[in-house]
Design an enzyme around this catalytic site. Structure first.
Site, PDB file in Angstrom:
ATOM      1  N   GLU A  53       0.585  -1.049   0.129  1.00 12.61           N
ATOM      2  CA  GLU A  53      -0.179  -0.099   0.159  1.00 12.61           C
ATOM      3  C   GLU A  53       0.258   1.454  -0.245  1.00 12.61           C
ATOM      4  O   GLU A  53       2.163   0.995   0.170  1.00 12.61           O
ATOM      5  CB  GLU A  53      -0.574  -0.268   1.206  1.00 12.61           C
ATOM      6  CG  GLU A  53      -1.763  -1.165   0.880  1.00 12.61           C
ATOM      7  CD  GLU A  53      -2.963  -1.467   2.404  1.00 12.61           C
ATOM      8  OE1 GLU A  53      -2.932  -0.242   3.401  1.00 12.61           O
ATOM      9  OE2 GLU A  53      -3.826  -1.922   2.293  1.00 12.61           O
ATOM     10  N   ARG A 111      -0.432   9.079   8.914  1.00 16.57           N
ATOM     11  CA  ARG A 111      -0.099   7.529   9.097  1.00 16.57           C
ATOM     12  C   ARG A 111      -0.028   6.900   7.999  1.00 16.57           C
ATOM     13  O   ARG A 111      -1.073   7.104   6.758  1.00 16.57           O
ATOM     14  CB  ARG A 111      -1.141   7.252  10.112  1.00 16.57           C
ATOM     15  CG  ARG A 111      -2.026   6.057   9.769  1.00 16.57           C
ATOM     16  CD  ARG A 111      -2.617   5.356  11.006  1.00 16.57           C
ATOM     17  NE  ARG A 111      -4.039   5.590   9.580  1.00 16.57           N
ATOM     18  CZ  ARG A 111      -4.756   4.473   8.711  1.00 16.57           C
ATOM     19  NH1 ARG A 111      -3.262   3.126   9.091  1.00 16.57           N
ATOM     20  NH2 ARG A 111      -5.362   4.584   7.932  1.00 16.57           N
ATOM     21  N   HIS A 132      -8.730   9.962   4.270  1.00 22.11           N
ATOM     22  CA  HIS A 132      -8.739   9.068   3.362  1.00 22.11           C
ATOM     23  C   HIS A 132      -8.638   9.668   2.043  1.00 22.11           C
ATOM     24  O   HIS A 132     -10.123   9.873   1.336  1.00 22.11           O
ATOM     25  CB  HIS A 132      -9.306   7.742   3.234  1.00 22.11           C
ATOM     26  CG  HIS A 132      -9.191   6.270   2.597  1.00 22.11           C
ATOM     27  ND1 HIS A 132      -9.444   6.257   1.683  1.00 22.11           N
ATOM     28  CD2 HIS A 132      -8.199   5.801   3.366  1.00 22.11           C
ATOM     29  CE1 HIS A 132      -8.277   4.960   1.229  1.00 22.11           C
ATOM     30  NE2 HIS A 132      -8.469   4.779   1.996  1.00 22.11           N
ATOM     31  N   ARG A 154      -1.197   8.746   1.623  1.00 17.20           N
ATOM     32  CA  ARG A 154      -2.925   9.544   1.449  1.00 17.20           C
ATOM     33  C   ARG A 154      -2.821  11.356   1.846  1.00 17.20           C
ATOM     34  O   ARG A 154      -4.012  11.627   1.299  1.00 17.20           O
ATOM     35  CB  ARG A 154      -3.473   9.089   2.783  1.00 17.20           C
ATOM     36  CG  ARG A 154      -3.070   7.314   2.864  1.00 17.20           C
ATOM     37  CD  ARG A 154      -4.128   6.926   3.849  1.00 17.20           C
ATOM     38  NE  ARG A 154      -4.498   5.514   3.747  1.00 17.20           N
ATOM     39  CZ  ARG A 154      -4.874   4.658   4.825  1.00 17.20           C
ATOM     40  NH1 ARG A 154      -5.262   4.873   6.025  1.00 17.20           N
ATOM     41  NH2 ARG A 154      -5.171   3.252   4.011  1.00 17.20           N
ATOM     42  N   HIS A 169     -10.638  10.526   7.741  1.00 15.74           N
ATOM     43  CA  HIS A 169     -10.747   9.129   7.907  1.00 15.74           C
ATOM     44  C   HIS A 169     -10.189   8.024   9.264  1.00 15.74           C
ATOM     45  O   HIS A 169     -10.235   7.238  10.176  1.00 15.74           O
ATOM     46  CB  HIS A 169     -10.049   8.364   6.953  1.00 15.74           C
ATOM     47  CG  HIS A 169      -9.616   6.455   6.385  1.00 15.74           C
ATOM     48  ND1 HIS A 169     -10.786   6.430   6.798  1.00 15.74           N
ATOM     49  CD2 HIS A 169      -8.816   6.398   6.761  1.00 15.74           C
ATOM     50  CE1 HIS A 169     -10.294   4.641   6.763  1.00 15.74           C
ATOM     51  NE2 HIS A 169      -8.373   5.310   6.651  1.00 15.74           N
TER      52      HIS A 169
END
Length: 538
Positions: A121, A386, A244, A290, A351
């Site tokens: 990811e 994060r 997100h 992100r 998110h």
């Protein structure tokens, strides 16, 4: 008036997600445990986590690489010792989860042996994400719920809200500043009950419900952060709320998340005309962290004047898509979108709360006996952003470390009577429309003024209106009996104030905090720490 509490235990755990339940199961052989759940036990952010859990299981990967990737994604604001602590303890904590019965996806190697299927990811340099198809959180939560319900030393109280923590200095007890238990709102009986505990653990999740658009379930209302602040705990880095990049844009599924693993397996972000745009913003393109992807989507939506952009994985084989993303495929098909053929409309949505209650490596807060683990906490792991799939990992690692620390503490020995909840001077609410109005106003102003892109003027406007809302809500809280919506609104408006105050402290743009007034990062920056009026240094 002092009373004998309705409940008494060694450890009261507020929250029933991965953090709370993993802690409960690790403690249950040693302590009496009560787990408090706001709704049905499994309802929470863990259940909806799609991507997976990051841990080094591949021989070509390393803990050092996991640490480095996390530090880079955190934009220079991670606490290196916390990152090393989590990455170093990742494997044995995930193995514990496997031993509980969680079935992660496997694949056959050329030699015929099975190994975990690891995906990649955004921000990760290696494939290190263990997953259960595209519904990892559901596999984790259902397994832990089943184990907890079957354990004789774990008592589960569903449909209960924690109203506030009972702390010694607030009820006039001498000695060190310590937690004594909590007041609990029983939604079925519509009354406030009392629980005495030697230790209280906040595992309440984040505060993304403070925003108009979020991928989180309704219960993510910042309860633990607000209660800890009122009890005298410091908070940090609340300006870093992760949006997100790819929430589904559809009127019938406003909270539905499209996992980052889609991009990890080759999905592309596109404009309405079908052209890609991420290579224009970052050399990592769709696999950038992100914050970068969310800002790029926000920029393109505003530049083009469109309501959404598109995520497209239709160039991959149909069998591959259906095998790797079965839950997403079925969900979208029910909404008239075929993931194997159609671009999927997406928008960013709030998110994950990267900041929270300040704790140490054992999850200990500023108040003796009070712990905070999971998304409610600030450990230093996430920094300014994060990295994907480090969230469930943080829950497991701090669930383990907090359990080890709590085992060293004595069980319940204090039988001091606790104060009863005083409802003698309140009435039943007669204007619930006030709560609903303030609720919607708060979430909209946070979205408009404290969203993906900020300015000092917007933050000042937000703080002025939040202060007025706090006054209205505090007055309402003082005069009317509590309810679920009132408790959540009170906590949300408190957390909104803390988010804005943290954002106003940061005179730079870094990670998830981007302000047009200070577009460049500072050469030297640290966490933004807020200290409450009741703070007493341990």
């Amino acid at each position: 008036m002092n009373i004998t509490p309705e409940y008494s235990c060694d450890v009261l755990i507020i929250g029933s997600g991965a953090a709370g339940l993993s802690l409960a199961l690790r403690l249950a052989e040693h302590r009496s445990v009560i787990v408090l759940s706001k709704g049905p036990m499994s309802e929470g952010s863990t259940l909806y986590a799609q991507g997976g859990i990051a841990a080094v299981f591949d021989e070509t990967d390393s803990v050092d690489s996991h640490v480095e990737d996390t530090l880079i994604a955190g934009a220079g604001l991670c606490e290196p010792h916390a990152v090393s602590f989590v990455a170093s303890n990742a494997r044995h904590c995930v193995q514990w989860l496997i031993d509980q019965g969680v079935l992660f996806d496997t694949q056959l190697q050329p030699n015929g042996e099975a190994s975990f299927h690891l995906t990649r990811e955004g921000g990760h340099s290696h494939r290190r994400i263990l997953h259960a198809a595209d519904a990892t959180g559901k596999a984790v939560e259902t397994t832990l719920v089943g184990k907890a319900l079957a354990h004789p030393n774990i008592r589960v109280l569903e449909r209960r809200n924690a109203v506030d923590l009972i702390v010694s200095h607030k009820i006039g007890l001498p000695g060190p500043h310590r937690v004594m238990g909590a007041w609990i709102w029983n939604r079925d009986l519509e009354k406030v009950e009392t629980c005495r505990a030697a230790c209280v653990v906040l595992a309440t999740g984040g505060a993304s419900k403070v925003y108009q658009y979020t991928t989180n379930p309704d219960i993510a209302s910042g309860d633990g952060i607000a209660m800890a602040w009122r009890a005298g705990c410091r908070v940090a880095n609340l300006e870093f709320n992760q949006f997100h990049p790819t929430a589904l844009f559809h009127p019938q599924a406003r909270n539905f998340l499209l996992t980052e693993a889609l991009r990890g397996e080759g999905a592309l972000l596109k404009r309405p005309d079908g052209s890609r745009f991420m290579p224009d913003f970052d050399e990592r393109a769709e696999l950038a962290p992100r914050d970068i992807v969310a800002r790029a989507i926000d920029h393109e939506m505003k530049r083009l004047g469109v309501d959404c952009l598109y995520l497209d994985i239709s160039h991959k084989p149909q069998a591959f898509i259906r095998q790797h993303f079965p839950m997403i495929y079925e969900k979208l098909l029910g909404l008239g979108i075929d993931l194997t053929k159609d671009p999927v409309p997406v928008v960013p949505a709030a998110h994950y709360t990267c900041g929270g209650v300040m704790v140490d490596e054992a999850g200990r807060s500023d108040v003796d006996g009070l712990y905070a683990i999971g998304e409610v906490s600030y450990t230093g792991l996430h920094g300014a952003n994060r990295m994907a799939s480090n969230s469930l990992l943080e829950c497991l690692v701090y669930g383990w470390s907090a359990a080890e620390d709590i085992k060293k503490r004595p069980p319940v020995t204090d039988c001091v009577p606790l104060p009863a909840w005083d409802e003698s001077r309140v009435d039943n609410a007669d204007e619930r429309v006030v709560i609903q109005h303030n609720w919607h106003e708060l979430r909209l102003l946070m979205w408009d003024y404290v969203g993906i892109v900020r300015t000092t003027r917007r933050l000042e406007r937000a703080l002025r209106r939040i202060t007025m809302l706090q006054q209205e809500i505090d007055e309402y809280y003082a005069h009317f009996r509590v309810s679920n919506n009132l408790l959540e609104l009170r906590n949300l408006v408190q957390v909104a104030e803390l988010i804005v105050r943290c954002a106003m402290q940061r005179k730079e743009s870094r990670g998830l905090h981007y302000t047009l007034d200070y577009p460049q990062p500072l050469s030297d920056a640290g966490p933004s720490v807020l200290t409450p009026p009741l703070y007493i240094k341990r």
